[in-house]
Enzyme design. Structure first.
Site, mmCIF file in Angstrom:
data_model
loop_
_atom_site.group_PDB
_atom_site.id
_atom_site.type_symbol
_atom_site.label_atom_id
_atom_site.label_comp_id
_atom_site.label_asym_id
_atom_site.label_seq_id
_atom_site.Cartn_x
_atom_site.Cartn_y
_atom_site.Cartn_z
ATOM 1 N N GLN A 1 0.862 -1.193 0.000
ATOM 2 C CA GLN A 1 0.000 0.000 0.000
ATOM 3 C C GLN A 1 0.895 1.239 0.000
ATOM 4 O O GLN A 1 1.641 1.476 0.953
ATOM 5 C CB GLN A 1 -0.858 -0.020 1.266
ATOM 6 N N GLU B 1 -8.489 -1.520 5.914
ATOM 7 C CA GLU B 1 -7.240 -1.655 6.674
ATOM 8 C C GLU B 1 -7.516 -1.714 8.177
ATOM 9 O O GLU B 1 -6.964 -2.545 8.891
ATOM 10 C CB GLU B 1 -6.328 -0.465 6.355
ATOM 11 N N GLU C 1 -4.143 8.658 18.008
ATOM 12 C CA GLU C 1 -4.779 9.982 18.102
ATOM 13 C C GLU C 1 -5.748 10.172 16.926
ATOM 14 O O GLU C 1 -6.860 10.689 17.097
ATOM 15 C CB GLU C 1 -3.717 11.102 18.079
HETATM 16 C C1 FAD Z 1 4.996 -0.484 11.129
HETATM 17 C C2 FAD Z 1 4.419 0.521 10.168
HETATM 18 C C3 FAD Z 1 3.976 0.100 8.931
HETATM 19 C C4 FAD Z 1 3.463 1.027 8.021
HETATM 20 N N1 FAD Z 1 3.067 0.572 6.786
HETATM 21 C C5 FAD Z 1 2.614 1.476 5.880
HETATM 22 C C6 FAD Z 1 2.259 1.028 4.563
HETATM 23 O O1 FAD Z 1 2.345 -0.162 4.228
HETATM 24 N N2 FAD Z 1 1.843 1.947 3.663
HETATM 25 C C7 FAD Z 1 1.738 3.272 3.987
HETATM 26 O O2 FAD Z 1 1.324 4.046 3.120
HETATM 27 N N3 FAD Z 1 2.079 3.729 5.228
HETATM 28 C C8 FAD Z 1 2.521 2.863 6.168
HETATM 29 N N4 FAD Z 1 2.874 3.303 7.428
HETATM 30 C C9 FAD Z 1 2.820 4.737 7.721
HETATM 31 C C10 FAD Z 1 1.701 5.137 8.668
HETATM 32 O O3 FAD Z 1 0.456 5.113 7.997
HETATM 33 C C11 FAD Z 1 2.033 6.539 9.187
HETATM 34 O O4 FAD Z 1 3.245 6.433 9.942
HETATM 35 C C12 FAD Z 1 0.939 7.085 10.052
HETATM 36 O O5 FAD Z 1 -0.209 7.372 9.308
HETATM 37 C C13 FAD Z 1 1.387 8.388 10.800
HETATM 38 O O6 FAD Z 1 1.932 9.292 9.915
HETATM 39 P P1 FAD Z 1 3.352 9.973 10.213
HETATM 40 O O7 FAD Z 1 4.329 8.890 10.562
HETATM 41 O O8 FAD Z 1 3.680 10.844 9.077
HETATM 42 O O9 FAD Z 1 3.133 10.835 11.532
HETATM 43 P P2 FAD Z 1 2.462 12.290 11.599
HETATM 44 O O10 FAD Z 1 1.235 12.315 10.782
HETATM 45 O O11 FAD Z 1 3.515 13.293 11.302
HETATM 46 O O12 FAD Z 1 2.041 12.369 13.133
HETATM 47 C C14 FAD Z 1 2.978 12.743 14.168
HETATM 48 C C15 FAD Z 1 2.205 12.800 15.489
HETATM 49 O O13 FAD Z 1 1.182 13.827 15.403
HETATM 50 C C16 FAD Z 1 -0.098 13.282 15.733
HETATM 51 N N5 FAD Z 1 -1.125 13.895 14.898
HETATM 52 C C17 FAD Z 1 -1.064 14.163 13.564
HETATM 53 N N6 FAD Z 1 -2.223 14.712 13.142
HETATM 54 C C18 FAD Z 1 -3.055 14.753 14.216
HETATM 55 C C19 FAD Z 1 -4.406 15.197 14.403
HETATM 56 N N7 FAD Z 1 -5.128 15.692 13.399
HETATM 57 N N8 FAD Z 1 -4.941 15.088 15.660
HETATM 58 C C20 FAD Z 1 -4.213 14.587 16.698
HETATM 59 N N9 FAD Z 1 -2.919 14.170 16.577
HETATM 60 C C21 FAD Z 1 -2.352 14.235 15.349
HETATM 61 C C22 FAD Z 1 0.028 11.787 15.405
HETATM 62 O O14 FAD Z 1 -0.903 11.027 16.161
HETATM 63 C C23 FAD Z 1 1.481 11.494 15.811
HETATM 64 O O15 FAD Z 1 1.542 11.276 17.206
HETATM 65 C C24 FAD Z 1 3.383 2.408 8.362
HETATM 66 C C25 FAD Z 1 3.836 2.835 9.629
HETATM 67 C C26 FAD Z 1 4.347 1.905 10.526
HETATM 68 C C27 FAD Z 1 4.820 2.387 11.880
#
Ligand code: FAD
Length: 405
Positions: free
Chosen positions: A126, A244, A371
Site C-alpha cells: 500500500q 485496513e 490519536e
Molecule cells: C509499522 C508501520 C507500517 C506502516 N506501513 C505502511 C504502509 O504499508 N503503507 C503506507 O502508506 N504507510 C505505512 N505506514 C505509515 C503510517 O500510515 C504513518 O506512519 C501514520 O499514518 C502516521 O503518519 P506519520 O508517521 O507521518 O506521523 P504524523 O502524521 O507526522 O504524526 C505525528 C504525530 O502527530 C499526531 N497527529 C497528527 N495529526 C493529528 C491530528 N489531526 N490530531 C491529533 N494528533 C495528530 C500523530 O498522532 C502522531 O503522534 C506504516 C507505519 C508503521 C509504523
C-alpha cells in the site's frame, strides 16, 4: 480436497464439517514456524491454502473465493490461531488492496488481480504515506501526469510494508494540483517491477526491516490501471483505510505468540507467579479485553457480510487492537520482572518476547495513529464537533505543503 471440488458443491457445506476439514487440513499441512523471509515457502503455502478452499472464504466466487458467510471465516480463524502460518506477506493484499479492487475495480481488474492474489502468485503493498504526508495523507506530493495513453509518476513513498517482496502496489498520487487537496488524487495499480521503481528497506528498532522507502522516477502506468475514478482517489483511499482498520483490528495473534493471553498465562505459571493476586487481576483484564475485541470483530464481519460497511467503527477495532497489544506487553513485563531485559540466550521465548516488545509501539502508528483513530471515533461515532479545517476548498497548488512548487 481442492478448491475446484469444494466450490463446485453449490450449497454451503455444513459448518461443523467445514471446521473439521479445516482442523484436519491444518494439522496435516501447517508448516513449522519459519522466518517470514522465506517468501517462496509463503507463496507455496498460500497456493496450497487456496487449493484446499481456505483462501478467500468470504470472497466472491467469480474471483476465486468461496462466497461463504463470515461464520465459515470465523471457524477457520479459530482453527488457524493454533498455528503460526506463513501468510504474513499476503496481509496487505488480502486485507486491504484486494477488498478495495473488489469494491471499486472494473470487472477486468477484478478478474486480472484477485484470483492471483488468492493463489499467492502476487504480493501487494500500500503506497500512501510520504515523508510529509502520514496522518494527513491528502497532502501527498507524488505526482501522476497523463502522457498519451499512460500516466507518468514521480515522487517518494515511505514506511511501505512488504514492498521488498511486492509485485503490485496500490498507489495514491496527485493528478490535479489545481483542485483542493482531497479531490485531486487518483489511486492506481502500479507494477513494482516496472522501470523507475526503486525499493530501499528501512530498519525499525527491532532490527528488522519490515517496511521500505520507494522512489518513483518517471514510472509509466497504463491508463487502465486507475482504481475507481480519476481524481476520485480520496474515495478509494477511504475505502481502503476502512478495510485496513478492520483487517488490522481483527488480526489475531496465533496462540503460540508470546504476547497472546494463552502464552502469557503459561509464562506466569512457568515463573511460579500465576497464583499472585496482582498477576491474576492483570491476566483477567487481558483475557476480558482480548475476548471483547474478538466478539466486536465477529460483529463487524457479520455486518460486513450483510452489506453494512464498518465505517468509523473500524477505527474502534484498530484502536482497541493497539491498546490490547500495549497491555499485553506491560503484562509480560510485570510477570517476567527483571528477566524482561536479561533472558537466557538459549531461551527462544525470551527472544520472541523481546521482538514483541520492540515491535508493539508501531501498532499505535501503523494504519493511522491512536490519536487519529480517537479523532475519527469522536467525530463520526460519538458525533462530537469536527476538527477545524483551514485548507477546505483551497487548491492544493496554493497550499504551503513541504517543497511543492
Ligand atoms: C509499522 C508501520 C507500517 C506502516 N506501513 C505502511 C504502509 O504499508 N503503507 C503506507 O502508506 N504507510 C505505512 N505506514 C505509515 C503510517 O500510515 C504513518 O506512519 C501514520 O499514518 C502516521 O503518519 P506519520 O508517521 O507521518 O506521523 P504524523 O502524521 O507526522 O504524526 C505525528 C504525530 O502527530 C499526531 N497527529 C497528527 N495529526 C493529528 C491530528 N489531526 N490530531 C491529533 N494528533 C495528530 C500523530 O498522532 C502522531 O503522534 C506504516 C507505519 C508503521 C509504523
Amino acid at each position: 480436497m481442492t478448491a475446484a471440488t469444494t466450490i463446485a458443491t453449490g450449497s454451503p457445506p455444513d459448518l461443523d464439517a467445514f471446521r473439521e476439514q479445516a482442523r484436519a487440513w491444518l494439522r496435516e499441512h501447517a508448516p513449522a514456524p519459519s522466518p517470514v523471509t522465506d517468501i517462496e515457502a509463503a507463496r507455496a503455502f498460500q497456493a496450497a491454502l487456496y487449493d484446499a478452499g481456505f483462501a478467500g472464504i468470504t470472497w466472491p466466487q467469480d474471483v476465486g473465493g468461496r462466497g461463504l458467510s463470515t461464520a465459515y471465516q470465523q471457524a477457520f480463524s479459530d482453527e488457524e490461531a493454533e498455528y503460526e502460518l506463513p501468510t504474513y506477506p499476503f496481509t496487505i493484499g488480502m486485507g486491504m488492496c484486494g477488498p478495495t479492487v473488489n469494491d471499486l475495480g472494473t470487472p477486468e481488474q477484478r478478474t486480472r488481480y484477485l484470483p492471483r492474489l488468492l493463489r499467492g502468485e502476487d504480493i501487494w503493498c500500500q503506497l500512501f504515506s510520504e515523508p510529509g504526508a502520514g496522518s494527513d495523507v491528502a497532502s501527498l506530493q507524488t505526482r501522476a501526469v497523463l502522457d498519451g495513453d499512460s500516466w507518468v509518476v514521480d515522487g517518494q513513498k515511505v514506511w511501505t510494508t512488504n514492498a521488498q517482496w511486492a509485485d503490485f502496489g496500490a498507489l495514491l498520487a496527485r493528478t490535479d494540483p489545481d483542485r483542493p487537496k482531497h479531490s485531486g488524487l487518483t489511486m492506481f495499480v502500479v507494477d513494482m517491477h516496472a522501470p523507475g521503481v526503486t525499493v530501499r528497506p528501512l530498519k525499525d528498532m527491532s532490527g528488522r526491516a519490515p517496511f521500505n522507502e520507494i522512489y518513483f522516477d518517471s514510472v509509466r502506468i497504463p491508463a487502465d490501471a486507475v482504481i475507481g475514478e480519476v481524481n476520485g482517489g480520496w474515495h478509494a483511499a477511504v475505502t481502503m483505510l476502512g478495510h485496513e482498520r478492520v483487517s488490522i483490528g481483527s488480526r489475531r495473534r496465533p496462540k503460540t505468540n508470546p504476547l497472546d493471553f494463552t502464552a502469557i498465562a503459561a509464562l506466569a505459571q512457568r515463573l511460579g507467579v500465576s497464583g499472585e493476586p496482582a498477576t491474576r487481576e492483570r491476566l483477567a483484564e487481558l483475557y476480558a479485553r482480548e475476548r471483547v475485541l474478538e466478539l466486536f470483530n465477529v460483529r463487524l464481519r457479520q455486518e460486513a457480510a450483510a452489506g453494512i460497511a464498518p465505517g468509523a467503527r473500524g477505527s474502534v477495532a484498530k484502536l482497541a487492537g493497539s491498546m490490547l497489544a500495549r497491555l499485553a506487553v506491560d503484562t509480560v513485563g510485570e510477570i517476567a520482572g527483571p528477566e524482561i531485559v536479561a533472558w537466557d540466550p538459549e531461551d527462544t521465548t525470551g527472544a520472541a518476547v523481546a521482538l514483541g516488545i520492540n515491535s508493539t509501539p508501531s501498532s499505535s502508528i501503523a494504519g493511522g495513529t491512536n490519536e487519529i483513530q480517537r479523532g475519527i471515533i469522536g467525530e463520526r461515532v460519538l458525533g462530537l464537533p469536527k476538527e477545524p479545517s483551514v485548507d477546505k476548498g483551497v487548491p492544493f497548488r496554493e497550499l504551503k505543503v513541504g517543497t511543492q512548487k
